[in-house]
Structures are given as C-alpha cells and as structure tokens.
Design an enzyme around this catalytic site. Structure first.
Site, mmCIF file in Angstrom:
data_model
loop_
_atom_site.group_PDB
_atom_site.id
_atom_site.type_symbol
_atom_site.label_atom_id
_atom_site.label_comp_id
_atom_site.label_asym_id
_atom_site.label_seq_id
_atom_site.Cartn_x
_atom_site.Cartn_y
_atom_site.Cartn_z
ATOM 1 N N ARG A 172 -4.087 10.067 3.013
ATOM 2 C CA ARG A 172 -2.898 10.813 3.428
ATOM 3 C C ARG A 172 -1.943 10.997 2.262
ATOM 4 N NH1 ARG A 172 -0.453 13.973 7.167
ATOM 5 N NH2 ARG A 172 1.784 13.627 7.196
ATOM 6 N N LYS A 177 0.840 -1.207 0.000
ATOM 7 C CA LYS A 177 0.000 0.000 0.000
ATOM 8 C C LYS A 177 0.873 1.254 0.000
ATOM 9 C CE LYS A 177 -1.656 2.066 3.915
ATOM 10 N NZ LYS A 177 -1.507 3.531 3.953
ATOM 11 N N ASN A 178 1.851 1.323 0.903
ATOM 12 C CA ASN A 178 2.615 2.561 1.043
ATOM 13 C C ASN A 178 3.625 2.757 -0.082
ATOM 14 O OD1 ASN A 178 1.121 3.304 3.179
ATOM 15 N ND2 ASN A 178 2.562 2.594 4.734
ATOM 16 N N ILE A 189 7.607 7.170 16.869
ATOM 17 C CA ILE A 189 7.475 7.835 15.563
ATOM 18 C C ILE A 189 6.421 8.930 15.620
ATOM 19 C CG2 ILE A 189 6.958 7.503 13.119
ATOM 20 C CD1 ILE A 189 9.532 6.112 14.069
ATOM 21 N N ARG A 218 -0.827 15.354 12.048
ATOM 22 C CA ARG A 218 0.238 14.924 11.128
ATOM 23 C C ARG A 218 0.595 16.063 10.174
ATOM 24 N NH1 ARG A 218 -1.604 9.174 8.944
ATOM 25 N NH2 ARG A 218 0.541 9.074 8.154
ATOM 26 N N PRO A 219 1.541 16.913 10.574
ATOM 27 C CA PRO A 219 1.918 18.069 9.755
ATOM 28 C C PRO A 219 2.708 17.662 8.513
ATOM 29 C CG PRO A 219 3.358 17.878 11.643
ATOM 30 C CD PRO A 219 2.304 16.833 11.814
ATOM 31 N N ILE A 220 2.877 18.602 7.586
ATOM 32 C CA ILE A 220 3.726 18.332 6.413
ATOM 33 C C ILE A 220 4.797 19.425 6.267
ATOM 34 C CG2 ILE A 220 1.946 17.016 5.168
ATOM 35 C CD1 ILE A 220 1.568 19.514 3.362
ATOM 36 N N ASP A 221 5.235 19.981 7.400
ATOM 37 C CA ASP A 221 6.227 21.064 7.343
ATOM 38 C C ASP A 221 7.560 20.614 6.747
ATOM 39 O OD1 ASP A 221 6.131 19.518 9.727
ATOM 40 O OD2 ASP A 221 7.528 20.899 10.694
ATOM 41 N N ARG A 258 -9.188 0.444 3.277
ATOM 42 C CA ARG A 258 -8.322 1.446 2.623
ATOM 43 C C ARG A 258 -6.977 0.803 2.292
ATOM 44 N NH1 ARG A 258 -6.658 6.151 5.858
ATOM 45 N NH2 ARG A 258 -5.225 6.250 4.088
ATOM 46 N N ASP A 311 3.656 1.054 12.194
ATOM 47 C CA ASP A 311 2.412 0.540 11.618
ATOM 48 C C ASP A 311 2.084 -0.863 12.094
ATOM 49 O OD1 ASP A 311 2.871 2.091 8.346
ATOM 50 O OD2 ASP A 311 2.251 2.883 10.285
ATOM 51 N N CYS A 368 -5.545 8.542 7.844
ATOM 52 C CA CYS A 368 -5.571 8.108 9.252
ATOM 53 C C CYS A 368 -5.244 9.279 10.179
ATOM 54 C CB CYS A 368 -4.564 6.977 9.455
ATOM 55 S SG CYS A 368 -5.076 5.470 8.650
HETATM 56 C C1 EPZ Z 1 4.106 7.211 6.388
HETATM 57 O O1 EPZ Z 1 3.372 8.302 6.918
HETATM 58 C C2 EPZ Z 1 3.102 6.079 6.247
HETATM 59 N N1 EPZ Z 1 2.048 6.484 5.320
HETATM 60 C C3 EPZ Z 1 2.512 5.750 7.608
HETATM 61 O O2 EPZ Z 1 1.688 4.620 7.431
HETATM 62 C C4 EPZ Z 1 3.627 5.386 8.564
HETATM 63 O O3 EPZ Z 1 3.076 5.211 9.860
HETATM 64 C C5 EPZ Z 1 4.678 6.495 8.607
HETATM 65 O O4 EPZ Z 1 5.148 6.782 7.279
HETATM 66 C C6 EPZ Z 1 5.882 6.111 9.452
HETATM 67 O O5 EPZ Z 1 6.466 4.951 8.924
HETATM 68 C C7 EPZ Z 1 2.303 6.395 3.998
HETATM 69 O O6 EPZ Z 1 3.373 6.003 3.580
HETATM 70 C C8 EPZ Z 1 1.180 6.812 3.095
HETATM 71 P P1 EPZ Z 1 6.367 10.315 8.505
HETATM 72 P P2 EPZ Z 1 4.061 9.768 6.959
HETATM 73 O O7 EPZ Z 1 6.471 11.542 7.671
HETATM 74 O O8 EPZ Z 1 4.866 9.946 5.748
HETATM 75 C C9 EPZ Z 1 6.315 13.800 11.761
HETATM 76 C C10 EPZ Z 1 -0.237 3.343 7.565
HETATM 77 O O9 EPZ Z 1 -0.821 2.858 8.545
HETATM 78 N N2 EPZ Z 1 6.295 14.713 10.606
HETATM 79 O O10 EPZ Z 1 7.462 9.299 8.443
HETATM 80 O O11 EPZ Z 1 3.005 10.747 7.255
HETATM 81 C C11 EPZ Z 1 5.055 12.972 11.851
HETATM 82 O O12 EPZ Z 1 4.027 13.696 12.519
HETATM 83 C C12 EPZ Z 1 0.272 4.758 7.639
HETATM 84 O O13 EPZ Z 1 0.026 2.743 6.502
HETATM 85 C C13 EPZ Z 1 6.363 16.082 10.822
HETATM 86 O O14 EPZ Z 1 6.415 16.544 11.957
HETATM 87 O O15 EPZ Z 1 5.001 9.592 8.230
HETATM 88 C C14 EPZ Z 1 5.527 11.782 12.633
HETATM 89 O O16 EPZ Z 1 5.580 12.102 14.012
HETATM 90 C C15 EPZ Z 1 -0.095 5.432 8.955
HETATM 91 N N3 EPZ Z 1 6.359 16.909 9.746
HETATM 92 C C16 EPZ Z 1 6.953 11.572 12.115
HETATM 93 O O17 EPZ Z 1 7.350 12.829 11.569
HETATM 94 C C17 EPZ Z 1 6.310 16.431 8.466
HETATM 95 O O18 EPZ Z 1 6.346 17.245 7.516
HETATM 96 C C18 EPZ Z 1 7.062 10.503 11.032
HETATM 97 O O19 EPZ Z 1 6.134 10.787 10.036
HETATM 98 C C19 EPZ Z 1 6.227 15.034 8.263
HETATM 99 C C20 EPZ Z 1 6.226 14.185 9.345
#
Ligand code: EPZ
Length: 431
Positions: free
Chosen positions: A93, A22-23, A329, A122-125, A399, A307, A117
């Site tokens: 997402r 999926k991811n 995480i 969950r920011p995207i900064d 999903r 996950d 989810c």
């Molecule tokens: C990906 O989410 C996966 N989703 C998530 O899987 C997974 O839990 C996560 O990576 C961690 O492995 C997809 O790939 C679609 P991150 P993502 O950016 O990219 C913080 C599932 O169940 N952060 O690695 O959103 C964030 O809040 C889903 O399949 C910021 O602060 O995860 C978190 O605390 C759920 N700012 C940490 O970093 C940002 O701009 C890791 O998030 C981005 C992230």
C-alpha cells in the site's frame, strides 16, 4: 509458500524486544527520494514491505545497501527516473508515498496504484486532491497515477478526513515546494510524526506534526543525515493482546508507552495488568483469571487504532459476556471473523459493528490469513485455542511483523513454520 502450525493453551512468559515501526519506515524510505545525499536509517525492521520498497528504489537508480541487519544506507543523488516499477508497486500500500516524493523531487511521478491489504476498497482521492492544491495535474491512466507540475506552490488545505496516507503524501510533495503549505485536519499518528522528524533531520522545515495542523515551509533542497525509526506501536499492541489472551507475564522492550495509551487502557480493562516504564512495559494476566468483556470504537490517533481491533477481537472471543467493536476508520474491516468462527468464536457483523459473545474455548483449525492484521489475529487465536491450528498465507503476516515466530517461541509459544504442502495435522475428523 509457508504456514504456521501452532499448538495452543500455553501461557506466554519472558521478554522480547520489538522492532522499528512498519508504518513509519514505509514512509521514510520513499521520503529518501527527496534527498540529494546519503540517508542512514537505523532500527529498520526486516519485513517484506521494506524489501519491496528497497527493490523499487534500486530500480529507480537509488544506491541502497544495508550497513548492518537493521541499518539502511540510501543515496538518491543519482535517481533520475520518476517512474516506479508497476508490478513492484502493487505489492504494498505504502508505495503510494513515491507519488509525493517523486513529484516533490522532479515535478513528475508515474506510480501505479498501490496494492497491499485489501480488506476494503481504499481510494487515494485525498492524496490527489492535495497534490492538485499544490499545483500538480494528476490523472490515472492504465492503472498509473500520472502527476506533473510546472512548479509546486505552497497553499492551505483542509483534509476531509485525518487520513494518515494523505497527510504524509502531501507533506512529501510540499517539503521542496515554494512557500508555506498548511494541512488542516491532519493525521496525528506517531508514524506521521516520525516521517516529519526524518524530513526535518534532512533539512526540511515542518512544524506541528502530531497536531491537526501541520505547516511545511518549502526549502531549496534536502541534505543527507542519520535517523532512527521509532518502535512499532501496533507490533507492541499485538504482543500486549497476545499476552493478555494467553496469560503469563511478558516484558516488551523497545516501546514508547505514550504511543500505546489507548491500547494499554483496553488491555487493562480486559483484566490484564500493564506496568509502564520509560522504554519497556510488562503485561501480565494470571491464566486462571477471567478475561473481561469490553467495547471498542476505533478512532484516529490518539483514539484506539483500527490496526489493533482484530487482535482485540481474538482476545475478546474468550471474554465472559458480550463485547462490541465499532470500526469507524474503514467502512468494513471484519474479514477475519469468518476465520475465527472456524475456531468456535461467536461473532456477528452488521456493517461496521461486530458483536462478540465470549465462549469458553476456541478449538484449533486450518485457517487462512487474508491480510496483515487478520493474519496476526489468527496467531493470537491459535495461541489460546485447544489443539492445533494451521495458518496459511502467512506471507501477509511477514509483510509487517519481523521474526514473529522467533519472538513468540522465545516467550514459550509452541509455533513452527512448515511448507504449505505439509499434510494437515488439525482434527478434521469429527468424532
Ligand atoms: C494507513 O493507511 C496505514 N497504512 C493503515 O495500516 C492504517 O489502518 C490506516 O493508516 C489508518 O490508521 C500505512 O500507514 C502504510 P487512511 P491509509 O488514509 O493511509 C479513507 C496496517 O495494517 N481514505 O488514514 O491508507 C480510507 O478508505 C495498515 O498497517 C479515502 O477515502 O489510511 C479510510 O476509510 C492497514 N481517500 C480512511 O480514509 C483517501 O485518499 C482512513 O484511511 C485516503 C483515505
């Protein structure tokens, strides 16, 4: 709306072939926007996130069609719009990958903030910071990420955290940029590598994916090609946890054991046996043997994946003794605990730590999925609970898990799908 009705207490026996990741696929479909040509993508899982992304791509003018039930043909040659449908984007997402892909292709992107989810904020900064480092001007107006760049120029950057999403999104924006982009402290997850391999198959020049330094040498354009999605690491882990919890002997085909090392280690520590072969593995536990308690700390790959922590909580709810799960995480990812408590689980949460006191039995109840992994955690708990469990809001599960009901049924689980308005069958009267 549908719900699952599961009668617990039966071991799982047999074999099941798992689906494409999926991811990985939710990054590869948006990445096809960068390609002026035909991409043929194989081993695509039939999950709602894919359907939603296909819908968004079609609305932007891409020619998307299935060549068979697992093979997608995407031709983005005639995509002229860099605006993604706001409501469709909110359904998941990974729609945020369209920002990097559209910015990379057109120098512009108008994509609503993602949904998906929402177990935690969950920011995207980190994504935005990466786009700005490449020369884009990014703003958020009326819920829409507005990104524009005269020209994207390669540069070096260091991520504050090895974010999966930010690593992929920056890669997408950089593949057609001028010059070299270096991402330090990059995420190393298998799906990041898969997306990089897809882009390279289409003519990109990405090196180091899977390490913490990824180098992307910008190219003039990408061409079409063929690619096969890797097997889903978390689906495999989910079925491993289900087999360890229910007992029995399950053969999981279409897996990459290397991606599962941290999960296999914990499944074995819980008292189950894991036998690894080149593209399949066998998980077994004698239903009479005890489930052992253990501790888990989620970490970026190759550490134990976040996950998978809720699925392990379902398994450990029946372990002898105390287990501790530390989530590092996300700031919080224990929304499932309240639902497991309805089934008799003994769990306490303090910040990013969950303490689990193993109990002799769980009992069936009416429970509700609140996100993808919570939903599948409730399925595992239902498989090992005494009596009948009804799980509503299963759209979350669908999903990300292809044909999970058929797969579990083929292993001997007593699970059926009914309409949400079907009268409850769980024991709501306390004798
Ligand atoms: C990906 O989410 C996966 N989703 C998530 O899987 C997974 O839990 C996560 O990576 C961690 O492995 C997809 O790939 C679609 P991150 P993502 O950016 O990219 C913080 C599932 O169940 N952060 O690695 O959103 C964030 O809040 C889903 O399949 C910021 O602060 O995860 C978190 O605390 C759920 N700012 C940490 O970093 C940002 O701009 C890791 O998030 C981005 C992230």
């Amino acid at each position: 709306m549908k719900k699952y009705v599961i009668s617990g207490g039966k071991p799982l026996n047999g074999e099941v072939s798992l689906s494409g990741g999926k991811n990985a696929v939710v990054g590869i479909i948006p990445a096809a926007v960068l390609v002026k040509g035909v991409c043929v993508i194989e081993n695509v899982p039939a999950i709602n996130d894919v359907a939603d992304l296909v819908d968004i791509m079609k609305k932007m003018g891409a020619d998307v069609r299935y060549l068979d039930e697992k093979t997608l043909r995407i031709d983005s040659t005639n995509v002229v719009s860099y605006v993604a449908d706001y409501d469709a984007v909110r359904k998941l997402r990974a729609s945020y990958y369209l920002i990097g892909a559209l910015l990379g292709r057109f120098g512009h992107a108008r994509v609503g903030l993602p949904g998906g989810c929402d177990f935690v904020e969950r920011p995207i900064d980190y994504h935005i910071k990466g786009f700005e480092a490449l020369g884009a001007i990014v703003d958020i107006k009326h819920g829409i990420v507005v990104a524009d760049a005269e020209k994207l120029t390669g540069t070096s950057m260091n991520l504050d955290f090895p974010s999966v999403g930010a690593t992929v999104n920056i890669m997408l924006a950089a593949v057609l940029a001028e010059g070299l982009t270096v991402i330090e402290n990059a995420g190393k997850e298998p799906h990041i590598v898969d997306i990089a391999n897809f882009l390279n198959a289409m003519g990109a020049q990405i090196k180091g994916a899977g390490t913490d330094v990824i180098k992307i040498k910008g190219v003039a354009e990408l061409h079409g090609g063929h690619y096969e999605i890797i097997p889903d690491q978390i689906e495999a882990g989910t079925f491993m946890a289900a087999a360890a919890a229910a007992g029995g002997r399950v053969i999981l085909r279409n897996v990459i054991p290397k991606h599962l090392e941290s999960i296999s280690a914990k499944i074995e520590e819980s008292g189950a046996k894991v036998e690894e072969f080149d593209d399949y593995l066998i998980v077994s536990r004698d239903a009479d043997s005890p489930i052992k308690n253990l501790n888990i700390k989620t970490l970026p790959y190759p550490g134990f994946p976040t996950d998978m922590q809720s699925q392990m909580a379902a398994l450990l709810s029946r372990a002898g003794g105390t287990s501790i799960i530390t989530e590092t995480i996300f700031s919080h990812r224990f929304k499932y605990v309240d639902e497991l408590r309805r089934m008799g689980a003994k769990m306490t949460v303090d910040g990013n730590i969950c303490v689990i006191e193993g109990v002799d039995k769980l009992t069936g109840a009416s429970v509700r999925a609140c996100d993808l992994r919570t939903g599948v955690t409730l399925v595992i708990a239902a498989l090992i609970a005494e009596g009948i469990t009804e799980i509503s809001d299963v759209r979350y599960i669908e999903r990300g898990y292809e044909n999970i009901v058929d797969k579990l049924r083929s292993l001997g689980a007593d699970i059926k799908v009914v309409n949400d308005d079907t009268p409850a069958v769980t024991e709501t009267k306390i004798s």
